[in-house]
Write an enzyme that holds these catalytic residues in place. Structure first.
Site, PDB file in Angstrom:
ATOM      1  N   ASP A   1     -32.269  74.475 -49.876  1.00 25.77           N
ATOM      2  CA  ASP A   1     -31.065  73.574 -49.596  1.00 25.77           C
ATOM      3  C   ASP A   1     -30.191  73.279 -50.642  1.00 25.77           C
ATOM      4  O   ASP A   1     -29.792  71.920 -50.745  1.00 25.77           O
ATOM      5  CB  ASP A   1     -31.568  72.281 -48.971  1.00 25.77           C
ATOM      6  CG  ASP A   1     -32.843  72.579 -48.082  1.00 25.77           C
ATOM      7  OD1 ASP A   1     -32.648  73.306 -47.179  1.00 25.77           O
ATOM      8  OD2 ASP A   1     -33.790  72.085 -48.075  1.00 25.77           O
TER       9      ASP A   1
ATOM     10  N   GLU B   1     -27.786  71.278 -38.475  1.00 20.92           N
ATOM     11  CA  GLU B   1     -28.226  70.527 -39.224  1.00 20.92           C
ATOM     12  C   GLU B   1     -27.592  70.832 -40.648  1.00 20.92           C
ATOM     13  O   GLU B   1     -26.658  71.479 -40.655  1.00 20.92           O
ATOM     14  CB  GLU B   1     -29.780  70.677 -39.606  1.00 20.92           C
ATOM     15  CG  GLU B   1     -30.070  72.060 -40.074  1.00 20.92           C
ATOM     16  CD  GLU B   1     -31.928  72.312 -40.041  1.00 20.92           C
ATOM     17  OE1 GLU B   1     -32.487  71.634 -39.912  1.00 20.92           O
ATOM     18  OE2 GLU B   1     -32.064  73.624 -40.057  1.00 20.92           O
TER      19      GLU B   1
END
Length: 501
Positions: A16, A185
């Site tokens: 991420d 997301e």
């Protein structure tokens, strides 16, 4: 100097990623989940070569929640920004809420975590300060596992000092209303050319795509477009990341690719703005494998450190514990070598459950991992070793027998097993020392071997490393002893090396 680069630029589990430029320097942070210290801080001047310069989070909070390993909890999907002469990092803890820390310099000192928005399932936050109006905003996603909500992005007005939100929040993008979209997301929030932009992935980490959303106001309505997808490349995903612009005006996008036991490796994509005003990432929306380097001053090759001689008993910044560390786990001394206490534990048989395992990321290319081990633990059952940890584990090391001798042991457990088993035949280590080696071949297939004084010998069958739920497999060093009273001794690791194969 090579005029091209090859993806992935970070071939290990830097999950991420988000990136920011400050002057001529680029900084990247990534998820660290339940490992400590958290929030790794990487630095680059060419967007290709990165070094690890530290961590922003010394301990996970609430501290009592992280005294034992929680591999899928903790720090999820941080965003890093530079505003008002300070660095800012926001992240979501899916069980606690949205946190914020800040610092005047990348190496700190960083503030204690501030809980900006408490709640379950609040993940992937990203702030934005509007320099023209002085307004500040925050966008975040949702984890269905905690909140029952997914596929939505929520926007807030935020106090410019980053300490509070000014409203209850509003759903600004509902993925259920977009045909074919699911698991939206990881939003990153920007302003460009008079628009609010959200770059966010959807479709899941293994099979999804990267989307772009734009609106004239933060709260919408938003238009959407897919701007990066796998197509006929080998880059499955490709998943969330961040946009950065160089001082000369070049645009680049960093994102991750899920690679099983290797975790989430980082790719660098060229980016430009099309004539219609939308971003074009990669080769017209497909990931590139090789590309011209960014137009930045050439830099010498560099990568996050892996090797360690442990001078004075201190370990390098590439290492993380599997939970908040306790006193006395590692002892400083005058020589080289990592001296780990054989911590007494009811879970001595299962390194997956031990908080005092010192770990680093499994490299994404074939490699050999070597370390020298001396077991000084005196308690029967005291053990120490080199492990590959995931839902399943394998380790090789030394164990003190009931008769006082030290044996070389090699053990493993399947993902569904709660009890380890022998993977190799135990043998005596007469000097209480061993050289341990794991050769990691393609597909994270691990071959174990050892040397107790009579040459390197293979041990056991091939072990296929596995990830933890959101985390790639980890290399770990540990020392442990069965439950009991009194000091159980220690183990010393020296000359830790990772070499390409």
């Amino acid at each position: 100097m090579n005029e091209t680069y090859q993806n992935p630029i970070l071939n290990a589990d830097w999950s991420d990623p988000d990136v920011v430029r400050v002057g001529d320097d680029f900084y990247l942070t990534a998820s660290s989940f339940g490992r400590v210290p958290g929030l790794p801080l990487l630095h680059s001047r060419d967007l290709v070569h990165w070094t690890l310069v530290g961590h922003a989070l010394e301990r996970l909070e609430p501290e009592a929640e992280f005294t034992t390993p929680r591999h899928d909890c903790g720090v999820w999907a941080p965003a890093i920004r530079h505003h008002d002469e300070r660095f800012w990092i926001f992240w979501g803890d899916p069980d606690q809420g949205i946190y914020q820390i800040n610092a005047p310099e990348i190496r700190g000192p960083w503030t204690r975590p501030h809980l900006l928005k408490p709640g379950k399932g609040l993940i992937d936050p990203c702030p934005l300060w509007d320099d023209e109006t002085g307004d500040a905003y925050l966008v975040h996603a949702w984890a269905r596992s905690r909140s029952g909500i997914k596929n939505r992005l929520t926007g807030h007005r935020m106090h410019p000092d980053g300490t509070s939100l000014l409203d209850e929040g509003k759903v600004i993008v509902d993925g259920d209303r977009i045909p074919g979209w699911f698991t939206l997301e990881g939003p990153k929030l920007y302003q460009h050319d008079g628009w609010f932009w959200i770059l966010a992935p959807a479709g899941g980490v293994d099979t999804g795509w990267q989307g772009a959303f734009r609106s004239r106001g933060l709260f919408g309505p938003y238009e959407e477009r897919i701007v990066l997808e796998q197509r006929d490349t080998e880059v499955n995903g490709p998943h969330q990341g961040g946009w950065v612009r160089t001082a000369a005006g070049e645009d680049w996008f960093l994102h991750f690719q899920q690679r099983g036991a290797y975790g989430r490796v980082v790719h660098l994509q060229p980016m430009r703005w099309g004539t219609d005003g939308w971003p074009v990432i990669g080769a017209d929306g497909a990931p590139v494998a090789v590309h011209r380097r960014p137009g930045l001053p050439p830099q010498p090759p560099a990568a996050p450190a892996t090797d360690d001689d442990f001078p004075g008993g201190r370990y390098g910044r590439q290492w993380q514990w599997t939970a908040n560390p306790g006193d006395g786990w590692a002892t400083h001394h005058s020589g080289d070598g990592l001296r780990l206490t054989c911590v007494r534990s009811a879970d001595a048989h299962d390194p997956r459950k031990l908080p005092h395992v010192l770990t680093q990321r499994l490299p994404g290319l074939p490699c050999a991992v070597d370390v020298e081990l001396s077991l000084d633990g005196t308690e029967p059952g005291a053990r120490a070793g080199l492990a590959v940890l995931g839902d399943a584990f394998g380790w090789i090391g030394l164990e003190r027998g009931a008769d006082g001798t030290v044996r070389l042991v090699h053990r493993f457990a399947e993902a569904v097993a709660e009890q380890e088993r022998d993977a190799g035949v135990p043998c005596l280590a007469p000097e209480g020392r061993a050289r341990l080696r794991i050769e990691v071949a393609a597909g994270a297939r691990c071959h174990f071997s050892y040397d107790v004084g009579d040459g390197l010998r293979p041990s056991g069958p091939v072990f296929a490393a596995t990830p933890w739920r959101w985390v790639g497999a980890l290399l770990g060093l540990f020392a442990v002893a069965p439950e009991g009273s009194g000091h159980a001794g220690s183990a010393t690791f020296t000359e830790f090396r990772i070499s390409p194969l």
